[in-house]
Design a protein around this motif. Structure first.
Motif, PDB file in Angstrom:
ATOM      1  N   UNK A   9     -10.205  56.916  -8.405  1.00  0.00           N
ATOM      2  CA  UNK A   9      -9.578  56.636  -9.699  1.00  0.00           C
ATOM      3  C   UNK A   9      -8.061  56.460  -9.560  1.00  0.00           C
ATOM      4  N   UNK A  10      -7.438  57.323  -8.740  1.00  0.00           N
ATOM      5  CA  UNK A  10      -5.983  57.217  -8.539  1.00  0.00           C
ATOM      6  C   UNK A  10      -5.628  55.929  -7.799  1.00  0.00           C
ATOM      7  N   UNK A  11      -6.433  55.596  -6.790  1.00  0.00           N
ATOM      8  CA  UNK A  11      -6.153  54.380  -6.013  1.00  0.00           C
ATOM      9  C   UNK A  11      -6.275  53.144  -6.897  1.00  0.00           C
ATOM     10  N   UNK A  12      -7.267  53.150  -7.787  1.00  0.00           N
ATOM     11  CA  UNK A  12      -7.488  52.015  -8.687  1.00  0.00           C
ATOM     12  C   UNK A  12      -6.242  51.682  -9.500  1.00  0.00           C
ATOM     13  N   UNK A  13      -5.442  52.703  -9.798  1.00  0.00           N
ATOM     14  CA  UNK A  13      -4.263  52.516 -10.648  1.00  0.00           C
ATOM     15  C   UNK A  13      -3.000  52.168  -9.859  1.00  0.00           C
ATOM     16  N   UNK A  14      -3.091  52.158  -8.535  1.00  0.00           N
ATOM     17  CA  UNK A  14      -1.899  51.877  -7.732  1.00  0.00           C
ATOM     18  C   UNK A  14      -1.439  50.435  -7.939  1.00  0.00           C
ATOM     19  N   UNK A  15      -0.162  50.237  -8.182  1.00  0.00           N
ATOM     20  CA  UNK A  15       0.358  48.869  -8.362  1.00  0.00           C
ATOM     21  C   UNK A  15       0.133  47.989  -7.125  1.00  0.00           C
ATOM     22  N   UNK A  16       0.151  48.606  -5.947  1.00  0.00           N
ATOM     23  CA  UNK A  16       0.060  47.840  -4.710  1.00  0.00           C
ATOM     24  C   UNK A  16      -1.274  47.106  -4.540  1.00  0.00           C
ATOM     25  N   UNK A  17      -2.294  47.520  -5.293  1.00  0.00           N
ATOM     26  CA  UNK A  17      -3.619  46.903  -5.117  1.00  0.00           C
ATOM     27  C   UNK A  17      -3.761  45.592  -5.901  1.00  0.00           C
TER      28      UNK A  17
END
Length: 634
Positions: free
Chosen positions: A450-458
């Motif tokens: 869930x946290x990774x999904x929100x990363x701008x870098x993705x």
């Protein structure tokens, strides 16, 4: 009656035999039972060509007679027995045994293997007994002889009475002390547990008269009066061992339930294993093995308390309960056992003299486990994912450990959650699904999906339609950096400066903006000089204003992981603050820079840096300053 001294060795050596050679006192029963089995083997081997023996295989047995009243334990066999000369040679000379000679002369086949080779196991009896008596009658002899000893002071040999061939060993147990309870070895339950632990697969039955209790018959009057039941003891002969190991049986005579029942009973796991393998290796060294992959990790699996290892048997006799050398650390979850007759044991039968055979067996077992896991992954995907959730972390540690030495063995077994459907995928599945123009295997790190999904870098990678591997375990990024590539495809973090996704026009546009913003970027870098190595215009941000990335080998996620370790040294990644040149915040910063408002620009720099920290899931150093800056700039 003349007391004789032990011939070949000194009193000091015998003292060492009694007190130093063996790790646990309970081993004495294993040794004496093994010697009895050797004696029976010799007579059984003779019976195959000599009808005069008059005994069939089912007639042979080992008997145990504990007696708490006299504090004695008797071990009786109907094997080959010993002559007076053999008593002198085998028991009067330490480390001399007829077993190895017998084995060599007769070139025994698998079904007639002799366990003992050194003759020292007998002396383990003195660890628990203050006096040892051996009464033996050799097959074909008219006379029996008695050997007696109280330890280092020597022994006597006299004529005795015995009706038939075989040997009786009588142990007069040492008196109990505050620290040692020798009487426990006269307890029926303790004896049964030791036989099952060490000698369960001796080829001849081990028998003992066991006392049970049963309720007495009640009269009708007593029943009507509801009188409590009275009990009476009765004696029943029990065979304490299984005699035929499961792993020695043909695979065709066994069912899946047999293997699973053996596992749950032998390894005390309430859950059935996910996978098992029955191995019969005829090479050199030869061995049989039962290997199990559990369905759930033990509660202490990922702790220092957990002990890996397989049970190690030599000809059905347990040598080590957990032989760690048989399993690499990354397969430490495997349970099971190995039985080999080609092991070189030391005189106590507890350790190996040479590890060459052990290394060969371990290498073979590693290939077997790897093959079984690959079959599970290919044919039973659901079960493999169940296994992965329990033990996948260990495989990833295996890739990272030892400087990546084992990565080739493990890379096809590891899995990560994919940005597509949030399902687990293997590296092979990821690469197979890559589009033709895709250069890299993209990954992103974070505490959770869930946290990774929100990363701008993705954003940029996703907008290009490329799959991202989500790395959520502490070891993940270390494992990926150890791999470096998979099938010639390089791993690339979504936080990397160059993702290989920008067009020539995009790069030229950024370069032009960097040139015209050089003063602003210098001012921002100066304002954050104790926090970042530089401030740049981002090539990867789309909707978000800022993000943090890093230079060098240490990423932001690796910094978090390394600093959680209990060491005095703290690691710091070279942080880079990236600003989105297409976001309105860029225009605000550029205007402040062009107007020379350095003080306000500095405040914006601190605010944006803290915002980037929060996006990364980091703890901010000064929340009060952050709050005040928001209020002031609003």
């Amino acid at each position: 009656m003349e007391t004789k001294q032990f011939k070949a060795e000194s009193k000091k050596l015998l003292d060492m035999m009694i007190h130093s050679i063996y790790t646990h006192k309970e081993i004495f029963l294993r040794e004496l039972i093994s010697n009895a089995s050797d004696a029976i083997d010799k007579l059984y081997f003779r019976s195959l060509t000599d009808d005069k023996v008059g005994l069939k295989k089912d007639d042979f047995a080992i008997w145990l007679y504990p007696d708490k009243d006299t504090k004695t334990l008797k071990i009786v066999d109907n094997g080959i027995g010993m002559t007076e000369e053999e008593l002198e040679n085998n028991l009067g000379t330490i480390a001399n045994s007829g077993s190895l000679k017998f084995k060599t002369e007769n070139k025994l086949e698998e079904d007639n293997q002799i366990i003992g080779q050194f003759g020292v196991g007998f002396y383990s009896a003195f660890m628990v007994a203050k006096k040892v008596t051996v009464i033996s009658k050799a097959y074909g002899s008219d006379k029996a002889y008695k050997w007696e000893s109280e330890g280092v002071d020597g022994y006597t040999v006299t004529e005795a009475e015995k009706a038939s061939a075989g040997t009786e060993i009588i142990l007069e147990m040492i008196d109990d002390t505050d620290d040692e309870k020798y009487s426990e070895f006269l307890d029926e339950y303790r004896i049964k547990s030791l036989v099952r632990k060490y000698s369960d697969y001796i080829r001849f039955p081990i028998k003992m008269e066991v006392t049970h209790s049963k309720p007495k018959e009640q009269s009708e009057e007593d029943k009507k009066a509801n009188k409590p039941l009275e009990y009476e003891d009765y004696v029943e002969v029990e065979t304490l061992n299984s005699t035929v190991p499961l792993w020695k049986k043909s695979k065709s005579e066994l069912k899946e339930e047999d293997y699973k029942h053996f596992y749950t009973e032998k390894f005390m796991d309430y859950n059935e294993p996910i996978k098992y393998a029955h191995v019969k290796n005829e090479g050199m060294p030869s061995y049989d093995a039962l290997l199990y992959i559990p369905s759930k990790a033990p509660y202490d699996y990922y702790s220092k308390e957990y002990e890996k290892g397989l049970q190690l048997y030599s000809n059905g006799v347990l040598i080590m309960d957990k032989c760690a050398d048989l399993l690499p650390d990354y397969f430490s979850f495997v349970k099971g056992l190995v039985d080999s007759e080609d092991l070189s044991l030391n005189i106590s039968r507890e350790m190996l003299q040479h590890d060459r055979q052990l290394k060969a067996i371990a290498k073979s077992i590693e290939k077997t486990v790897s093959g079984e896991l690959k079959k599970l992954l290919k044919n039973e995907r659901e079960k493999y994912e169940e296994f992965w959730k329990a033990f996948g972390l260990q495989l990833k540690y295996g890739i990272y450990s030892d400087f990546g030495m084992h990565k080739e063995k493990l890379q096809d077994l590891i899995m990560f959650t994919s940005s597509k459907d949030k399902k687990l995928v293997t590296l092979d599945e990821y690469v197979t699904g890559m589009r033709e123009e895709q250069k890299y295997i993209y990954y992103a790190t974070g505490e959770s999906v869930e946290r990774i999904e929100q990363l701008p870098q993705t954003e940029l990678v996703k907008d290009n339609g490329f799959e991202i591997l989500y790395l959520t375990d502490n070891v993940d990024e270390f494992a990926v950096k150890s791999l470096r590539t998979y099938k010639d495809k390089e791993f690339k973090s979504v936080s990397a400066d160059d993702l290989g996704l920008e067009s020539k026009e995009d790069k030229e546009k950024i370069e032009a903006k960097e040139k015209e913003s050089s003063d602003m970027l210098k001012a921002l870098t100066e304002a954050l000089k104790d926090k970042v190595s530089k401030v740049i215009l981002s090539k990867k941000l789309k909707s978000h204003p800022v993000c943090l990335s890093s230079e060098g080998e240490i990423s932001l996620e690796m910094e978090k992981v390394l600093n959680q370790m209990p060491t005095d040294q703290k690691v710091k990644a070279q942080r880079v603050l990236e600003i989105n040149p297409d976001h309105e915040i860029y225009g605000k910063l550029k205007a402040l820079s062009d107007n020379g408002d350095t003080e306000k620009l500095c405040k914006y720099a601190k605010l944006l840096y803290t915002q980037a920290e929060l996006i990364e899931g980091m703890n901010i150093e000064n929340p009060v300053e952050f709050s005040n800056l928001i209020c002031e700039l609003m």
